[in-house]
Design a protein around this motif. Structure first.
Motif, PDB file in Angstrom:
ATOM      1  N   SER A  97       0.819  -1.218   0.000  1.00 17.17           N
ATOM      2  CA  SER A  97       0.000   0.000   0.000  1.00 17.17           C
ATOM      3  C   SER A  97       0.853   1.269   0.000  1.00 17.17           C
ATOM      4  O   SER A  97       0.427   2.314  -0.500  1.00 17.17           O
ATOM      5  CB  SER A  97      -0.954  -0.002   1.202  1.00 17.17           C
ATOM      6  OG  SER A  97      -0.230  -0.108   2.407  1.00 17.17           O
TER       7      SER A  97
ATOM      8  N   ARG B 152       0.524   4.668  -2.139  1.00 22.19           N
ATOM      9  CA  ARG B 152       0.217   5.883  -1.375  1.00 22.19           C
ATOM     10  C   ARG B 152       1.103   7.049  -1.813  1.00 22.19           C
ATOM     11  O   ARG B 152       0.635   8.181  -1.927  1.00 22.19           O
ATOM     12  CB  ARG B 152       0.405   5.615   0.119  1.00 22.19           C
ATOM     13  CG  ARG B 152      -0.043   6.764   1.014  1.00 22.19           C
ATOM     14  CD  ARG B 152       0.068   6.389   2.491  1.00 22.19           C
ATOM     15  NE  ARG B 152      -0.420   7.474   3.330  1.00 22.19           N
ATOM     16  CZ  ARG B 152       0.297   8.525   3.675  1.00 22.19           C
ATOM     17  NH1 ARG B 152       1.537   8.646   3.267  1.00 22.19           N
ATOM     18  NH2 ARG B 152      -0.230   9.463   4.455  1.00 22.19           N
TER      19      ARG B 152
ATOM     20  N   HIS C  43      -8.073   5.263  -5.932  1.00 22.59           N
ATOM     21  CA  HIS C  43      -8.260   6.057  -4.715  1.00 22.59           C
ATOM     22  C   HIS C  43      -9.415   7.050  -4.857  1.00 22.59           C
ATOM     23  O   HIS C  43     -10.110   7.346  -3.877  1.00 22.59           O
ATOM     24  CB  HIS C  43      -6.969   6.811  -4.380  1.00 22.59           C
ATOM     25  CG  HIS C  43      -7.008   7.531  -3.069  1.00 22.59           C
ATOM     26  ND1 HIS C  43      -6.959   6.874  -1.861  1.00 22.59           N
ATOM     27  CD2 HIS C  43      -7.121   8.860  -2.778  1.00 22.59           C
ATOM     28  CE1 HIS C  43      -7.027   7.762  -0.878  1.00 22.59           C
ATOM     29  NE2 HIS C  43      -7.121   8.969  -1.401  1.00 22.59           N
TER      30      HIS C  43
ATOM     31  N   GLY D   4      -5.583  -1.734  -1.674  1.00 18.79           N
ATOM     32  CA  GLY D   4      -4.304  -1.166  -1.268  1.00 18.79           C
ATOM     33  C   GLY D   4      -4.191   0.320  -1.549  1.00 18.79           C
ATOM     34  O   GLY D   4      -3.347   1.004  -0.975  1.00 18.79           O
ATOM     35  N   CYS D   5      -5.049   0.821  -2.436  1.00 19.23           N
ATOM     36  CA  CYS D   5      -5.105   2.261  -2.727  1.00 19.23           C
ATOM     37  C   CYS D   5      -6.192   2.954  -1.900  1.00 19.23           C
ATOM     38  O   CYS D   5      -6.473   4.136  -2.117  1.00 19.23           O
ATOM     39  CB  CYS D   5      -5.375   2.494  -4.213  1.00 19.23           C
ATOM     40  SG  CYS D   5      -4.058   1.934  -5.285  1.00 19.23           S
TER      41      CYS D   5
ATOM     42  N   PHE E 140      -8.777  -1.595   3.190  1.00 22.66           N
ATOM     43  CA  PHE E 140      -7.406  -1.094   3.189  1.00 22.66           C
ATOM     44  C   PHE E 140      -6.630  -1.660   4.377  1.00 22.66           C
ATOM     45  O   PHE E 140      -5.498  -2.147   4.232  1.00 22.66           O
ATOM     46  CB  PHE E 140      -7.424   0.432   3.232  1.00 22.66           C
ATOM     47  CG  PHE E 140      -6.075   1.072   3.356  1.00 22.66           C
ATOM     48  CD1 PHE E 140      -5.211   1.136   2.269  1.00 22.66           C
ATOM     49  CD2 PHE E 140      -5.656   1.617   4.565  1.00 22.66           C
ATOM     50  CE1 PHE E 140      -3.959   1.731   2.385  1.00 22.66           C
ATOM     51  CE2 PHE E 140      -4.416   2.215   4.689  1.00 22.66           C
ATOM     52  CZ  PHE E 140      -3.561   2.268   3.595  1.00 22.66           C
TER      53      PHE E 140
ATOM     54  N   ARG F 170      -3.422  -4.348   4.211  1.00 25.13           N
ATOM     55  CA  ARG F 170      -2.172  -3.833   4.780  1.00 25.13           C
ATOM     56  C   ARG F 170      -1.656  -4.756   5.886  1.00 25.13           C
ATOM     57  O   ARG F 170      -0.451  -4.842   6.116  1.00 25.13           O
ATOM     58  CB  ARG F 170      -2.393  -2.419   5.325  1.00 25.13           C
ATOM     59  CG  ARG F 170      -1.102  -1.680   5.593  1.00 25.13           C
ATOM     60  CD  ARG F 170      -1.309  -0.218   5.830  1.00 25.13           C
ATOM     61  NE  ARG F 170      -2.061   0.054   7.048  1.00 25.13           N
ATOM     62  CZ  ARG F 170      -2.130   1.243   7.635  1.00 25.13           C
ATOM     63  NH1 ARG F 170      -1.504   2.275   7.079  1.00 25.13           N
ATOM     64  NH2 ARG F 170      -2.827   1.429   8.722  1.00 25.13           N
TER      65      ARG F 170
END
Length: 382
Positions: free
Chosen positions: A131, A135, A284, A310-311, A364, A368
């Motif tokens: 992630s 990010r 995102h 993950g976004c 998320f 993670r």
């Protein structure tokens, strides 16, 4: 642990894999190469062999499986570990899969079990996401014009699966065409199972190849794997077309793909999205990200699902057994069971922003924690 040779190409997961090797303090060298042909490339074999014997490497590691790497490793008795994110595996010849040097990890449990039954050292391992890699991308400011493009209600990143199916129909009899259409129609109705391999019988294959041989003067034949994959892609393409057509009639819908269908007049076609430079922004910022899985993926969690989560994106996905096993439906992601259910859920979550954001945050946090490259590499290199 001795030194590892990590083979790299322009693959997904490259950055996450290398960051994990560094975090785990595993000694490694990289070898980057772009194949002209994954199964025939003498220049690669010479260069890779030279690199392999230049130092006593304990193992070779790659994302996706390379028959050429396996051949070189087999010759020098160096263990070769690969982690495959394609389904089915994209190679023509399967002979090297049986090499004793191989340990091949598949994200789709059914695919792994199928190869295990054939005597191949195949294992099951869900894919991973870093992630932090994403990010650093989506937190970087972009222009107002770009931001406007990324802000959409519904987004799909991926192929339309435009196939050569119609071309392969032409030499066939009306009955044969009807049979293939029946297979596609049956598969389209079933979201929790993969029917195509069972419906492609030996009798059907022989019958089709008689027609192809007659039309081509014995020059064209189709294998079972080719036919099954073409039918899986055609089914997926039709499903994606119908879903995009339906949703775009009611919601702002964007497609990011190197393919375009002029019939989807209400869909915003944005062209190809780079995996690292654009995809994180899309996932995102879109309110809903679609995952309409390729039908050949029988049980596994597609990389697309993990990348969306993950976004920090919200994912609306077709059902797959392992998605339902690892994620709580309605809490960490949303799974649809048919076309009507997909539309109802898309409408509901567009109207309920707090619910949608809560699910995106939970998804998320889940990936993670549980779907890291660190965990995966500890397992496959341990």
């Amino acid at each position: 642990m001795g030194r590892i040779l990590y083979f790299q190409w322009h693959s997904f997961m490259n950055a996450g894999m290398e960051r994990a090797l560094q975090k785990l303090e595993i000694a490694y060298d990289t070898f980057f190469y772009t194949f002209t042909d994954w199964e025939k490339d003498e220049e690669f074999c010479c260069r890779f062999e030279k690199k392999l014997i230049s130092e006593k490497y304990e193992k070779v590691l790659s994302v996706n499986y390379s028959p050429l790497i396996s051949r070189v490793c087999e010759d020098h008795q160096v263990p070769y570990i690969s982690w495959v994110y394609d389904c089915p595996i994209h190679i023509r010849e399967h002979e090297t899969l049986y090499n004793s040097c191989n340990t091949i990890y598949f994200f789709d449990r059914m695919q792994a079990e199928t190869y295990q039954k054939q005597g191949i050292n195949a294992r099951h391992l869900p894919l991973a996401v870093d992630s932090e890699v994403f990010r650093t991308v989506y937190m970087t400011p972009v222009s107002v014009e770009e931001q406007r493009k990324y802000n959409t209600e519904i987004a799909l990143v991926g192929k339309l699966y435009q196939t050569e199916y119609q071309y392969y129909l032409q030499p066939l009899t009306e009955y044969q065409r009807g049979y293939l259409e029946g297979i596609i129609a049956a598969q389209l109705k079933v979201y929790g199972g993969y029917l195509i391999p069972e419906l492609v019988t030996e009798e059907l294959l022989l019958d089709l190849n008689r027609s192809y041989a007659k039309a081509s003067g014995d020059k064209v034949q189709v294998t079972r794997r080719e036919l099954e994959y073409m039918l899986a892609c055609e089914t997926t393409g039709r499903e994606r077309f119908v879903i995009l057509g339906l949703l775009s009639q009611h919601f702002k819908t964007a497609l990011w793909s190197n393919e375009k269908d002029e019939r989807l007049t209400h869909v915003t076609h944005n062209g190809y999205a780079d995996y690292y430079k654009q995809m994180p922004y899309i996932f995102h910022n879109a309110k809903i990200n679609l995952n309409i899985a390729l039908r050949a993926i029988q049980t596994g969690i597609p990389l697309r699902v993990l990348d969306i989560m993950g976004c920090g994106g919200f994912v609306l996905t077709s059902y797959r057994e392992e998605i339902a096993e690892h994620f709580v439906n309605g809490e960490e992601c949303v799974i649809y069971e048919n076309l009507e259910d997909m539309y109802a859920k898309a409408k509901f979550y567009l109207e309920h922003e707090e619910e949608r954001q809560r699910i995106a945050i939970s998804g998320f946090e889940k990936v993670r924690r549980d779907f890291t490259f660190d965990n995966a590499l500890r397992r496959i290199l341990g």
